[in-house]
Design a protein around this motif. Sequence first.
Motif, PDB file in Angstrom:
ATOM      1  N   ASP A  43       0.215  21.983  19.635  1.00  0.00           N
ATOM      2  CA  ASP A  43      -0.521  23.185  19.278  1.00  0.00           C
ATOM      3  C   ASP A  43      -1.995  22.835  19.140  1.00  0.00           C
ATOM      4  O   ASP A  43      -2.346  21.800  18.584  1.00  0.00           O
ATOM      5  CB  ASP A  43       0.003  23.737  17.943  1.00  0.00           C
ATOM      6  N   ILE A  44      -2.828  23.697  19.654  1.00  0.00           N
ATOM      7  CA  ILE A  44      -4.274  23.493  19.564  1.00  0.00           C
ATOM      8  C   ILE A  44      -4.842  24.573  18.668  1.00  0.00           C
ATOM      9  O   ILE A  44      -4.535  25.750  18.856  1.00  0.00           O
ATOM     10  CB  ILE A  44      -4.925  23.615  20.961  1.00  0.00           C
ATOM     11  N   ILE A  45      -5.632  24.186  17.668  1.00  0.00           N
ATOM     12  CA  ILE A  45      -6.336  25.208  16.899  1.00  0.00           C
ATOM     13  C   ILE A  45      -7.844  24.969  17.023  1.00  0.00           C
ATOM     14  O   ILE A  45      -8.317  23.836  17.068  1.00  0.00           O
ATOM     15  CB  ILE A  45      -5.865  25.310  15.432  1.00  0.00           C
ATOM     16  N   THR A  46      -8.569  26.061  17.118  1.00  0.00           N
ATOM     17  CA  THR A  46      -9.976  26.037  17.506  1.00  0.00           C
ATOM     18  C   THR A  46     -10.804  26.868  16.528  1.00  0.00           C
ATOM     19  O   THR A  46     -10.381  27.957  16.133  1.00  0.00           O
ATOM     20  CB  THR A  46     -10.124  26.618  18.939  1.00  0.00           C
ATOM     21  N   ASP A  47     -11.984  26.327  16.187  1.00  0.00           N
ATOM     22  CA  ASP A  47     -12.924  27.056  15.336  1.00  0.00           C
ATOM     23  C   ASP A  47     -13.242  28.415  15.965  1.00  0.00           C
ATOM     24  O   ASP A  47     -13.394  28.524  17.188  1.00  0.00           O
ATOM     25  CB  ASP A  47     -14.209  26.220  15.181  1.00  0.00           C
ATOM     26  N   HIS A  48     -13.340  29.441  15.134  1.00  0.00           N
ATOM     27  CA  HIS A  48     -13.620  30.839  15.506  1.00  0.00           C
ATOM     28  C   HIS A  48     -12.401  31.565  16.047  1.00  0.00           C
ATOM     29  O   HIS A  48     -12.420  32.777  16.189  1.00  0.00           O
ATOM     30  CB  HIS A  48     -14.762  30.970  16.539  1.00  0.00           C
ATOM     31  N   ILE A  49     -11.318  30.826  16.395  1.00  0.00           N
ATOM     32  CA  ILE A  49     -10.108  31.500  16.879  1.00  0.00           C
ATOM     33  C   ILE A  49      -9.023  31.446  15.808  1.00  0.00           C
ATOM     34  O   ILE A  49      -8.489  32.466  15.400  1.00  0.00           O
ATOM     35  CB  ILE A  49      -9.609  30.856  18.194  1.00  0.00           C
ATOM     36  N   ASP A  50      -8.724  30.225  15.354  1.00  0.00           N
ATOM     37  CA  ASP A  50      -7.631  30.042  14.389  1.00  0.00           C
ATOM     38  C   ASP A  50      -8.139  29.870  12.962  1.00  0.00           C
ATOM     39  O   ASP A  50      -7.362  29.932  12.014  1.00  0.00           O
ATOM     40  CB  ASP A  50      -6.808  28.812  14.781  1.00  0.00           C
ATOM     41  N   PHE A  51      -9.403  29.601  12.817  1.00  0.00           N
ATOM     42  CA  PHE A  51     -10.022  29.442  11.503  1.00  0.00           C
ATOM     43  C   PHE A  51     -11.524  29.575  11.681  1.00  0.00           C
ATOM     44  O   PHE A  51     -12.019  29.601  12.816  1.00  0.00           O
ATOM     45  CB  PHE A  51      -9.683  28.060  10.901  1.00  0.00           C
ATOM     46  N   THR A  57     -12.296  24.798   4.337  1.00  0.00           N
ATOM     47  CA  THR A  57     -12.546  23.369   4.189  1.00  0.00           C
ATOM     48  C   THR A  57     -11.780  22.604   5.262  1.00  0.00           C
ATOM     49  O   THR A  57     -10.749  23.070   5.762  1.00  0.00           O
ATOM     50  CB  THR A  57     -12.092  22.883   2.800  1.00  0.00           C
ATOM     51  N   ALA A  58     -12.290  21.419   5.583  1.00  0.00           N
ATOM     52  CA  ALA A  58     -11.699  20.636   6.667  1.00  0.00           C
ATOM     53  C   ALA A  58     -10.252  20.256   6.361  1.00  0.00           C
ATOM     54  O   ALA A  58      -9.406  20.234   7.259  1.00  0.00           O
ATOM     55  CB  ALA A  58     -12.537  19.382   6.912  1.00  0.00           C
ATOM     56  N   ASP A  59      -9.951  19.985   5.089  1.00  0.00           N
ATOM     57  CA  ASP A  59      -8.573  19.568   4.786  1.00  0.00           C
ATOM     58  C   ASP A  59      -7.576  20.706   5.010  1.00  0.00           C
ATOM     59  O   ASP A  59      -6.450  20.479   5.461  1.00  0.00           O
ATOM     60  CB  ASP A  59      -8.475  19.004   3.354  1.00  0.00           C
ATOM     61  N   ARG A  60      -7.989  21.948   4.752  1.00  0.00           N
ATOM     62  CA  ARG A  60      -7.073  23.076   5.011  1.00  0.00           C
ATOM     63  C   ARG A  60      -6.831  23.226   6.519  1.00  0.00           C
ATOM     64  O   ARG A  60      -5.733  23.579   6.941  1.00  0.00           O
ATOM     65  CB  ARG A  60      -7.661  24.385   4.467  1.00  0.00           C
ATOM     66  N   ILE A  61      -7.878  22.958   7.310  1.00  0.00           N
ATOM     67  CA  ILE A  61      -7.726  23.031   8.768  1.00  0.00           C
ATOM     68  C   ILE A  61      -6.753  21.952   9.242  1.00  0.00           C
ATOM     69  O   ILE A  61      -5.859  22.211  10.058  1.00  0.00           O
ATOM     70  CB  ILE A  61      -9.104  22.864   9.447  1.00  0.00           C
ATOM     71  N   VAL A 156      16.061  36.746   8.505  1.00  0.00           N
ATOM     72  CA  VAL A 156      14.743  36.121   8.354  1.00  0.00           C
ATOM     73  C   VAL A 156      14.649  35.429   6.996  1.00  0.00           C
ATOM     74  O   VAL A 156      15.325  35.818   6.043  1.00  0.00           O
ATOM     75  CB  VAL A 156      13.589  37.147   8.488  1.00  0.00           C
ATOM     76  N   THR A 157      13.801  34.406   6.945  1.00  0.00           N
ATOM     77  CA  THR A 157      13.441  33.808   5.654  1.00  0.00           C
ATOM     78  C   THR A 157      12.162  34.486   5.152  1.00  0.00           C
ATOM     79  O   THR A 157      11.319  34.920   5.944  1.00  0.00           O
ATOM     80  CB  THR A 157      13.148  32.301   5.797  1.00  0.00           C
ATOM     81  N   GLY A 158      12.028  34.565   3.844  1.00  0.00           N
ATOM     82  CA  GLY A 158      10.739  34.913   3.239  1.00  0.00           C
ATOM     83  C   GLY A 158      10.270  36.338   3.460  1.00  0.00           C
ATOM     84  O   GLY A 158      11.045  37.228   3.797  1.00  0.00           O
ATOM     85  N   ASN A 159       8.952  36.519   3.286  1.00  0.00           N
ATOM     86  CA  ASN A 159       8.311  37.822   3.359  1.00  0.00           C
ATOM     87  C   ASN A 159       7.229  37.817   4.435  1.00  0.00           C
ATOM     88  O   ASN A 159       6.712  36.764   4.794  1.00  0.00           O
ATOM     89  CB  ASN A 159       7.676  38.172   2.007  1.00  0.00           C
ATOM     90  N   PHE A 160       6.860  39.024   4.876  1.00  0.00           N
ATOM     91  CA  PHE A 160       6.010  39.131   6.058  1.00  0.00           C
ATOM     92  C   PHE A 160       4.743  39.948   5.798  1.00  0.00           C
ATOM     93  O   PHE A 160       4.742  40.891   5.011  1.00  0.00           O
ATOM     94  CB  PHE A 160       6.809  39.770   7.197  1.00  0.00           C
ATOM     95  N   GLY A 161       3.673  39.576   6.539  1.00  0.00           N
ATOM     96  CA  GLY A 161       2.443  40.347   6.563  1.00  0.00           C
ATOM     97  C   GLY A 161       1.356  39.815   5.650  1.00  0.00           C
ATOM     98  O   GLY A 161       1.626  39.194   4.624  1.00  0.00           O
ATOM     99  N   GLY A 162       0.122  40.030   6.078  1.00  0.00           N
ATOM    100  CA  GLY A 162      -1.031  39.725   5.227  1.00  0.00           C
ATOM    101  C   GLY A 162      -1.329  38.249   5.057  1.00  0.00           C
ATOM    102  O   GLY A 162      -2.071  37.875   4.141  1.00  0.00           O
ATOM    103  N   SER A 163      -0.824  37.395   5.953  1.00  0.00           N
ATOM    104  CA  SER A 163      -1.058  35.952   5.776  1.00  0.00           C
ATOM    105  C   SER A 163      -2.535  35.599   5.869  1.00  0.00           C
ATOM    106  O   SER A 163      -2.971  34.579   5.357  1.00  0.00           O
ATOM    107  CB  SER A 163      -0.273  35.148   6.804  1.00  0.00           C
ATOM    108  N   ILE A 164      -3.327  36.482   6.492  1.00  0.00           N
ATOM    109  CA  ILE A 164      -4.760  36.241   6.642  1.00  0.00           C
ATOM    110  C   ILE A 164      -5.441  36.075   5.281  1.00  0.00           C
ATOM    111  O   ILE A 164      -6.508  35.453   5.174  1.00  0.00           O
ATOM    112  CB  ILE A 164      -5.404  37.398   7.457  1.00  0.00           C
TER     113      ILE A 164
END
Length: 306
Positions: A43-51, A57-61, A156-164
Amino acid sequence: MEADLIAWLRRTLPPHPLLKLGAGDDAAALALGQGHDCLVTTDIITDHIDFKLDETTADRIGRKALAVNLSDIAAMAGEPVAAVIGLVLPRQGGFELAQGIFNGILPLAEEYGVAIAGGDTNSWDGPLVVSVTLIGRAVGNPLRRDGARPGDKIIVTGNFGGSILGRHFDFTPRVSEALLLNKRYQLHAGMDVSDGLSLDLSRLCAASGCGARVELAKVPISDDARRLADQLADSTTPLDHALSDGEDFELLLAVPPDDARRMLEEQPLDVQLTCIGEFVAEAGLRQVDDRGNVSPLTPRGYQHSL
Ligand SMILES: [Mg+2]
């Protein structure tokens, strides 16, 4: 469209005798012998797209970059083993940024027993790119997307929505949960919900050659989805967010009725298991409202822009 590229690759890539399951599922499965298939996902995550690097902070990324891959190994009901990390760093402050990213990766790797086996870095004038490739081991039969059958329950496990609102960084990859469920119950198919519940359900249905009927009143809506709907004050409801927001990273499973009943009674996980409907023979998604009215459910979620 990423989906078009994957479809083209699936037609174009030659078969390989060790490749049991190639592009198009949550991870690939390689039959290396000695009992356990090898799972590979990237998986690739990119500044401005995924965060947004200037808002977090860098550690959360770093944590997220590994966690999204752990979720894909969970989606196959596998055990994560080792990761290789690719970083493309901005020229200014790259070393400190890389250290920060690893400060997020390493505790999660330790928690999930993942060896950091290597990687590569480069610098450029573009945005930060973090690429993680995770190798895992299949335990029993890998959980695939193409095994759902009409009559199976949608669990499904857990709850959905608003993860942003934050959960897209802090979510728990459902690795131990998937291992336990795959060991204790018969599961016909499964995936992780990364791009939106309704969109990913439609993908599982497409892979399995069936459709699904979702009972709207049963969809577990997260508190974040309610907060987000309040904050946005547009026409979207908490249920809309639960059905279409991305990055919940919960498990979506097709479970035969008897095992589904047992699973729901036993509730063997720390996180709640919920039945939100069932798979049906007729293609496409349908929704059932609380008065029993049935209407089409349009799959919505995060569509990768490529
Ligand atoms: Mg996935």
